[in-house]
Design a protein around this motif. Sequence first.
Motif, PDB file in Angstrom:
ATOM      1  N   SER A  25      30.915  -0.601 -44.204  1.00 52.85           N
ATOM      2  CA  SER A  25      29.887  -0.737 -45.310  1.00 52.85           C
ATOM      3  C   SER A  25      29.116  -1.569 -45.206  1.00 52.85           C
ATOM      4  N   GLY A  26      27.832  -1.816 -45.951  1.00 48.96           N
ATOM      5  CA  GLY A  26      26.591  -2.794 -45.774  1.00 48.96           C
ATOM      6  C   GLY A  26      25.778  -2.256 -44.709  1.00 48.96           C
ATOM      7  N   ARG A  27      24.961  -3.153 -44.674  1.00 53.34           N
ATOM      8  CA  ARG A  27      23.623  -2.798 -43.819  1.00 53.34           C
ATOM      9  C   ARG A  27      23.871  -3.103 -42.439  1.00 53.34           C
ATOM     10  N   THR A  28      23.703  -1.976 -41.676  1.00 56.32           N
ATOM     11  CA  THR A  28      23.741  -2.115 -40.102  1.00 56.32           C
ATOM     12  C   THR A  28      22.445  -1.601 -39.788  1.00 56.32           C
ATOM     13  N   PHE A  29      22.099  -2.156 -38.325  1.00 53.10           N
ATOM     14  CA  PHE A  29      20.699  -1.772 -37.703  1.00 53.10           C
ATOM     15  C   PHE A  29      21.105  -0.888 -36.368  1.00 53.10           C
ATOM     16  N   SER A  30      19.927   0.027 -36.223  1.00 52.91           N
ATOM     17  CA  SER A  30      20.452   0.575 -34.938  1.00 52.91           C
ATOM     18  C   SER A  30      20.477  -0.344 -33.785  1.00 52.91           C
ATOM     19  N   SER A  31      19.961  -1.277 -33.830  1.00 53.08           N
ATOM     20  CA  SER A  31      19.968  -2.273 -32.867  1.00 53.08           C
ATOM     21  C   SER A  31      21.228  -3.005 -32.397  1.00 53.08           C
ATOM     22  N   ASN A  32      22.251  -2.816 -33.327  1.00 50.89           N
ATOM     23  CA  ASN A  32      23.420  -3.490 -33.568  1.00 50.89           C
ATOM     24  C   ASN A  32      24.226  -2.832 -32.424  1.00 50.89           C
ATOM     25  N   THR A  33      25.511  -3.351 -32.159  1.00 48.71           N
ATOM     26  CA  THR A  33      26.458  -3.041 -31.322  1.00 48.71           C
ATOM     27  C   THR A  33      27.768  -3.144 -32.185  1.00 48.71           C
ATOM     28  N   MET A  34      28.614  -1.890 -31.847  1.00 49.87           N
ATOM     29  CA  MET A  34      30.188  -1.922 -32.484  1.00 49.87           C
ATOM     30  C   MET A  34      30.999  -2.011 -31.377  1.00 49.87           C
ATOM     31  N   GLY A  35      32.147  -2.774 -31.500  1.00 48.94           N
ATOM     32  CA  GLY A  35      33.026  -3.134 -30.359  1.00 48.94           C
ATOM     33  C   GLY A  35      34.451  -2.773 -31.093  1.00 48.94           C
ATOM     34  N   TRP A  36      35.119  -2.690 -30.323  1.00 47.58           N
ATOM     35  CA  TRP A  36      36.721  -2.738 -30.272  1.00 47.58           C
ATOM     36  C   TRP A  36      37.311  -3.856 -29.436  1.00 47.58           C
ATOM     37  N   PHE A  37      38.395  -4.724 -30.060  1.00 47.58           N
ATOM     38  CA  PHE A  37      38.849  -5.586 -29.503  1.00 47.58           C
ATOM     39  C   PHE A  37      40.524  -5.422 -29.882  1.00 47.58           C
ATOM     40  N   ARG A  38      41.282  -6.142 -28.846  1.00 47.91           N
ATOM     41  CA  ARG A  38      42.692  -6.144 -29.242  1.00 47.91           C
ATOM     42  C   ARG A  38      43.350  -7.410 -29.166  1.00 47.91           C
ATOM     43  N   GLN A  39      44.421  -7.705 -29.738  1.00 49.73           N
ATOM     44  CA  GLN A  39      44.946  -8.905 -29.633  1.00 49.73           C
ATOM     45  C   GLN A  39      46.700  -8.668 -29.455  1.00 49.73           C
ATOM     46  N   ALA A  40      47.059  -8.929 -28.497  1.00 52.72           N
ATOM     47  CA  ALA A  40      48.587  -8.848 -28.331  1.00 52.72           C
ATOM     48  C   ALA A  40      49.358 -10.039 -28.924  1.00 52.72           C
ATOM     49  N   PRO A  41      50.304 -10.220 -29.389  1.00 50.33           N
ATOM     50  CA  PRO A  41      51.064 -11.463 -29.394  1.00 50.33           C
ATOM     51  C   PRO A  41      51.032 -12.473 -28.692  1.00 50.33           C
ATOM     52  N   GLY A  42      50.664 -13.523 -28.898  1.00 50.31           N
ATOM     53  CA  GLY A  42      50.573 -14.621 -28.011  1.00 50.31           C
ATOM     54  C   GLY A  42      49.225 -14.774 -27.062  1.00 50.31           C
ATOM     55  N   LYS A  43      48.153 -13.706 -27.356  1.00 50.00           N
ATOM     56  CA  LYS A  43      47.428 -13.606 -26.450  1.00 50.00           C
ATOM     57  C   LYS A  43      46.059 -13.697 -27.163  1.00 50.00           C
ATOM     58  N   GLU A  44      44.810 -13.871 -26.327  1.00 52.23           N
ATOM     59  CA  GLU A  44      43.589 -13.855 -27.010  1.00 52.23           C
ATOM     60  C   GLU A  44      43.015 -12.572 -27.417  1.00 52.23           C
ATOM     61  N   HIS A  45      42.069 -12.373 -28.040  1.00 50.58           N
ATOM     62  CA  HIS A  45      41.378 -11.319 -28.180  1.00 50.58           C
ATOM     63  C   HIS A  45      40.845 -10.650 -26.917  1.00 50.58           C
ATOM     64  N   ARG A 100      25.105  -8.380 -33.882  1.00 48.44           N
ATOM     65  CA  ARG A 100      23.650  -8.107 -34.052  1.00 48.44           C
ATOM     66  C   ARG A 100      23.119  -8.132 -32.898  1.00 48.44           C
ATOM     67  N   PHE A 101      23.755  -8.465 -31.569  1.00 47.82           N
ATOM     68  CA  PHE A 101      23.073  -8.393 -30.397  1.00 47.82           C
ATOM     69  C   PHE A 101      23.080  -6.716 -29.987  1.00 47.82           C
ATOM     70  N   PRO A 102      21.999  -6.329 -29.178  1.00 50.48           N
ATOM     71  CA  PRO A 102      21.936  -5.059 -28.680  1.00 50.48           C
ATOM     72  C   PRO A 102      23.028  -4.881 -27.607  1.00 50.48           C
ATOM     73  N   PHE A 103      23.113  -3.566 -27.153  1.00 51.19           N
ATOM     74  CA  PHE A 103      24.230  -3.069 -26.487  1.00 51.19           C
ATOM     75  C   PHE A 103      24.077  -3.828 -25.049  1.00 51.19           C
ATOM     76  N   GLY A 104      22.949  -3.838 -24.571  1.00 50.14           N
ATOM     77  CA  GLY A 104      22.804  -4.525 -22.939  1.00 50.14           C
ATOM     78  C   GLY A 104      23.102  -5.853 -22.994  1.00 50.14           C
ATOM     79  N   SER A 105      23.373  -6.629 -23.971  1.00 47.94           N
ATOM     80  CA  SER A 105      23.778  -8.084 -24.034  1.00 47.94           C
ATOM     81  C   SER A 105      25.214  -8.305 -23.481  1.00 47.94           C
ATOM     82  N   GLY A 106      25.310  -8.974 -22.382  1.00 47.13           N
ATOM     83  CA  GLY A 106      26.488  -9.309 -22.020  1.00 47.13           C
ATOM     84  C   GLY A 106      27.431  -9.640 -23.077  1.00 47.13           C
ATOM     85  N   ILE A 107      27.088 -10.420 -24.083  1.00 43.92           N
ATOM     86  CA  ILE A 107      27.877 -11.022 -24.763  1.00 43.92           C
ATOM     87  C   ILE A 107      28.520 -10.154 -25.808  1.00 43.92           C
ATOM     88  N   VAL A 108      28.503  -9.056 -25.827  1.00 45.52           N
ATOM     89  CA  VAL A 108      29.143  -8.144 -26.676  1.00 45.52           C
ATOM     90  C   VAL A 108      30.211  -7.582 -26.209  1.00 45.52           C
TER      91      VAL A 108
END
Length: 127
Positions: A25-45, A100-108
């Motif tokens: 909910s709220g404003r998203t843009f077509s240039s944005n990227t959605m991601g899924w992460f997971r975090q197990a106990p004692g581990k990083e995202h 807010r980064f586009p999909f092609g950015s490695g940072i996603v």
Amino acid sequence: QVQLVESGGGLVQAGGSLRLSCAASGRTFSSNTMGWFRQAPGKEHEFVAAISLSGENTAYADSVKDRFTISKDSSKNTVYLQIRSLKPEDTAVYYCALSRFPFGSGIVRTPSGYTSWGQGTQVTVSS
């Protein structure tokens, strides 16, 4: 400000399937990227998957690409993560996030690329 709410987690036996949902909910843009992460106990995202909001481009972690499918329904502002052939090592809290980064950015593929996060949904896989 975008709010993200995950659902669909639960306790499942190994080999089973789940579909996680992330409603935005709220404003998203077509240039944005959605991601899924997971975090197990004692581990990083850990990066799991990402999808471009402007098209159908998707990306997966090597460890899940054969079993996980990310998709979206733009009319519902919802992103999904279909998980098949669940394994005990898939046990984790699963988070969706907006970049807010586009999909092609490695940072996603990194948590630092995301500015909005959901509260997470627990997935527990029993052996």
